[in-house]
Write an enzyme that holds these catalytic residues in place. Sequence first.
Site, PDB file in Angstrom:
ATOM      1  N   PRO A  24       0.844  -1.197   0.000  1.00 35.79           N
ATOM      2  CG  PRO A  24       0.012  -1.045   2.170  1.00 35.79           C
ATOM      3  CD  PRO A  24       0.713  -1.982   1.242  1.00 35.79           C
ATOM      4  CE  LYS A  25       2.961   6.983  -4.027  1.00 36.39           C
ATOM      5  NZ  LYS A  25       3.011   8.067  -3.026  1.00 36.39           N
ATOM      6  CB  ILE A  26       2.415   5.295   3.518  1.00 34.54           C
ATOM      7  CG1 ILE A  26       2.620   3.794   3.773  1.00 34.54           C
ATOM      8  CG2 ILE A  26       2.000   6.026   4.795  1.00 34.54           C
ATOM      9  CD1 ILE A  26       1.384   3.047   4.201  1.00 34.54           C
TER      10      ILE A  26
END
Length: 286
Positions: A24-26
């Site tokens: 997941p891209k934070i």
Amino acid sequence: MFISPMLLETANGPFSDSRYIFEPKIDGHRLIYSQQNGIVRLYTRHNNDCTRQYPEITSAMFPHDIVLDGEIACVDPTNGVSDFESVMSRFQAKKADKIARLTTELPATFVVFDVLSYKGEDLRSLPLMERKSLLASLTLPSPSFGVVPYIEGSGEALFEQIEARGMEGVVAKRKDSVYVSRRSTSWQKIINWSYADVYITGYRKAEFGWLVSVPNERGNLRPAGIIEHGASPTHKKAFYGVVAPLKTNEDREFVYVEPRIRARVKMRNWTKAGNLRIPVFTEFIV
């Protein structure tokens, strides 16, 4: 010790591939954490020292020298998603009393996705999965640290979950990638874009920028930001070829026009103030 970070290329869209892991891209800001000889320093991707902004991160120590790569996140407890505006509030705080207050009100988490150096050994030439294995073996020094989870191969399935939760996107990384301090196709981002239809209500006189507005709840137009990305030379030529008769006013920086030209934009999300976050022009609406 600052290490210039490895940067992401942009993928065309979600994909699955057994040669990749998917994270997941934070939605935060990049952080290089350096602990050398018992001294912790924190750096942004542009080598700006932000050590004092995050006392909950700098006060925690590993048993050995280490350099880590990750993101600063401020997680909304109602949905478990990092809030970018909260992160920026933390990053921009300069006065000690405000930093102390925000540490309680908007606690930061350092979410780690890579280890670049450990016990004085440079690990960047190792394949990603070896670095991930070492990272997984580390005992994190406080609850203010976390590790980004990942899955192997199934990027499209992860992206569907990211879309459903309204998160920023997915990062795809080749399992055999070494760490290089530049942009690389071995690491790619797939953004979970939102879309909006807007009216162009002005333009900058100097560098490119189109002012845009959107209808409010009563149907009246309100300012919503400025488009600075996405328009091709052909789009710009078409716009400036028809906009002159629509001019209503101007000041030192902008020319203002009647809201006759509509466009579709993609963006990261709406800000709390109701503005488009990083809008990118996609097409005119005719």
